[in-house]
Design a protein around this motif. Structure first.
Motif, mmCIF file in Angstrom:
data_model
loop_
_atom_site.group_PDB
_atom_site.id
_atom_site.type_symbol
_atom_site.label_atom_id
_atom_site.label_comp_id
_atom_site.label_asym_id
_atom_site.label_seq_id
_atom_site.Cartn_x
_atom_site.Cartn_y
_atom_site.Cartn_z
ATOM 1 N N MET A 153 31.833 -4.282 76.917
ATOM 2 C CA MET A 153 31.298 -2.951 77.214
ATOM 3 C C MET A 153 32.169 -1.863 76.594
ATOM 4 O O MET A 153 31.663 -0.895 76.007
ATOM 5 C CB MET A 153 31.205 -2.749 78.725
ATOM 6 C CG MET A 153 30.130 -3.581 79.408
ATOM 7 S SD MET A 153 30.217 -3.505 81.216
ATOM 8 C CE MET A 153 29.863 -1.760 81.506
ATOM 9 N N ALA A 154 33.483 -2.021 76.705
ATOM 10 C CA ALA A 154 34.404 -1.027 76.148
ATOM 11 C C ALA A 154 34.280 -0.949 74.633
ATOM 12 O O ALA A 154 34.228 0.138 74.048
ATOM 13 C CB ALA A 154 35.844 -1.370 76.542
ATOM 14 N N LEU A 155 34.223 -2.119 73.986
ATOM 15 C CA LEU A 155 34.132 -2.140 72.533
ATOM 16 C C LEU A 155 32.791 -1.592 72.049
ATOM 17 O O LEU A 155 32.718 -0.947 70.998
ATOM 18 C CB LEU A 155 34.340 -3.567 72.025
ATOM 19 C CG LEU A 155 35.748 -4.153 72.266
ATOM 20 C CD1 LEU A 155 35.779 -5.638 71.912
ATOM 21 C CD2 LEU A 155 36.796 -3.397 71.460
ATOM 22 N N ALA A 156 31.725 -1.835 72.819
ATOM 23 C CA ALA A 156 30.414 -1.273 72.461
ATOM 24 C C ALA A 156 30.450 0.244 72.549
ATOM 25 O O ALA A 156 29.907 0.948 71.687
ATOM 26 C CB ALA A 156 29.335 -1.842 73.387
ATOM 27 N N ALA A 157 31.092 0.759 73.600
ATOM 28 C CA ALA A 157 31.210 2.216 73.745
ATOM 29 C C ALA A 157 32.019 2.809 72.600
ATOM 30 O O ALA A 157 31.638 3.830 72.005
ATOM 31 C CB ALA A 157 31.861 2.558 75.081
#
Length: 478
Positions: A91-95
């Motif tokens: 999720m963090a990397l997608a953001a």
């Protein structure tokens, strides 16, 4: 608490750290609270499991694909193959991909994928089965496609895995003209693009070169202007770290230190990056390299040696509140995603340093992936239509100038002037222009508001403003 547990706990808060930075940056914008919440949140989180045959039995694989933002289509982001991967990290990397694309003006939304495996524990056949099954699961849920979501390589994956994805998608979508645009980072033979493999590292090197070219900023750091002679330590000899070191060396920097998981080496006079890479390939370790003056079994000690610029290009959470006080570099250029914790970043800026943030510094990969995607949609290689025309035009011009002046150019001079641009040269030119323009956009935001403490927050502010405009243009928000 053990080091592995500390790292795990930090990883579990990665998305929270990204959101914390977002919230801090949002106060410097004037957008509606609901719009800001929409920009910050992950739109689609797909967690799934699937079995594969391993040896004489079966193993169940955990996997994810997260589409963070659909303000632009398609979404874009790599697939990470790591036994440490988890939902929070993806999720963090997608953001970060959403903000990264906005920062470098690439018209994609952000996405990311993860497969919870250590690739070293599987045969090539097993890895192919895992990759193809992962792709099928994405196809079933409409989480992949040239106009939907376009994966790319990330930690633990590369051209080979992308070719398996491309083949699986094309097989499952017979007759789709743009099928190969469903994934980037493919081999050249499978309609990849020249320069993609080294793009992230080249982008990091260009970002650093542009940072140190600003005399005003270097004066405050007590450094001379320009990249020539700058001492650099690079963490990670993977694709990003190797190419960052290679291009920095070509630009005139001195690579004084290299760090890998097995340890670190250092030489104030400089290290030969190619020789170190070959030594590691032959021995399995950078330790024992004859050109090193110092070596450390603890790789993190390598980060703390004297240098001007530190390039963490391995994994997240490498520079923390515990070791940042020992970092001697004046500039940290984040080749990896999230290598500096928020607390460490605050301390580094308080000590007068500059951090070139990951979501800009390592955006070279997605920039050239964008070029590859355009190539796949247009079905023609860059330069194919105009290269010979340019060469003939240049040749006519040279012949005319020689005829008027009576001065004959040497064969080398003629060829250098006449030559038309190749695909690689066009890709590198586009990447360089993107990185230079984007750096100065971030710097102008940073310098334009004295309340913005770091370049990372300035980059977030710029990204938020661009994404907000996209939503407003879609008519979602007034």
């Amino acid at each position: 608490m053990s080091n592995s547990k500390i790292v795990a706990n930090q990883a579990d808060h990665f998305f929270g750290d990204v959101c914390e930075n977002f919230d801090h940056a949002a106060q410097f914008t004037k957008h509606d609270a609901g719009l800001l919440d929409q920009i910050k949140s992950c739109n689609s989180v797909y967690r799934f499991r699937f079995p594969i045959r391993k040896g004489n039995g079966f193993e169940v694989i955990d996997a994810w694909r997260v589409e963070h933002s659909h303000h632009q289509s398609p979404t874009k982001g790599g697939i990470r193959y790591s036994e440490m991967v988890n939902e929070d990290e993806v999720m963090a990397l997608a953001a970060l991909m959403t903000y990264k694309c906005a920062i470098v003006n690439v018209p994609f939304g952000g996405a990311k994928g993860g497969i919870k495996i250590n690739p070293k524990n599987y045969t090539v056949g097993e890895l192919e089965n895992i990759t193809r099954r992962y792709t099928v699961e994405l196809i079933k849920k409409n989480f992949i496609g040239p106009s939907i979501d376009v994966p790319a390589p990330d930690y633990g994956s590369g051209e080979r895995e992308m070719s398996w994805i491309a083949d699986t998608y094309a097989t499952m979508n017979p007759g789709q003209l743009d099928a190969l645009g469903a994934v980037t980072g493919k081999p050249i033979a499978l309609h990849g693009i020249a320069g993609r493999r080294e793009a992230t590292g080249r982008g990091v090197a260009i970002a650093i070169r542009e940072c140190v070219s600003v005399a005003e900023d270097m004066q405050k750091l007590g450094l001379t202007t320009g990249i020539s002679g700058k001492r650099v330590i690079v963490q990670g000899l993977g694709n990003v770290g190797y190419h960052s070191a290679k291009f920095l060396s070509e630009f005139g920097a001195i690579i004084v230190g290299l760090c890998e998981y097995e340890g670190a080496i250092y030489n104030e006079a400089g290290l030969d990056i190619e020789a170190v890479f070959l030594h590691r390939k032959e021995t399995g370790s950078i330790l024992g390299y004859p050109g090193a003056k110092k070596e450390f079994r603890n790789s993190l000690e390598g980060l703390e040696q004297p240098c001007d610029i530190l390039v963490p290009a391995a994994l997240e959470n490498q520079i923390t509140g515990e070791n940042v006080k020992n970092i001697k570099a004046k500039i940290i250029a984040e080749g990896a995603n999230g290598p500096t914790t928020p607390g460490a970043e605050t301390m580094f800026y308080q000590n007068g340093g500059i951090i070139i943030p990951d979501m800009y510094a390592n955006a070279g990969g997605v920039t050239v992936s964008y070029f590859e995607w355009l190539k796949n949609l247009s079905h023609v290689a860059f330069g194919r239509m105009n290269r010979r025309f340019e060469e003939n035009s240049n040749l006519n011009l040279v012949n005319m100038v020689e005829g008027i002046t009576g001065i004959a150019l040497s064969p080398l001079q003629r060829s250098s002037i006449i030559k038309g641009a190749s695909e690689l040269e066009l890709v590198n030119s586009g990447l360089e222009d993107t990185m230079i323009r984007s750096y100065h956009e971030i710097r102008e935001t940073f310098k334009g508001n004295p309340k913005i403490e770091t370049q990372r927050i300035a980059a977030f502010v710029g990204a938020i403003n661009k994404i907000a405009v996209s939503y407003q243009n879609l008519g979602v928000w007034p």
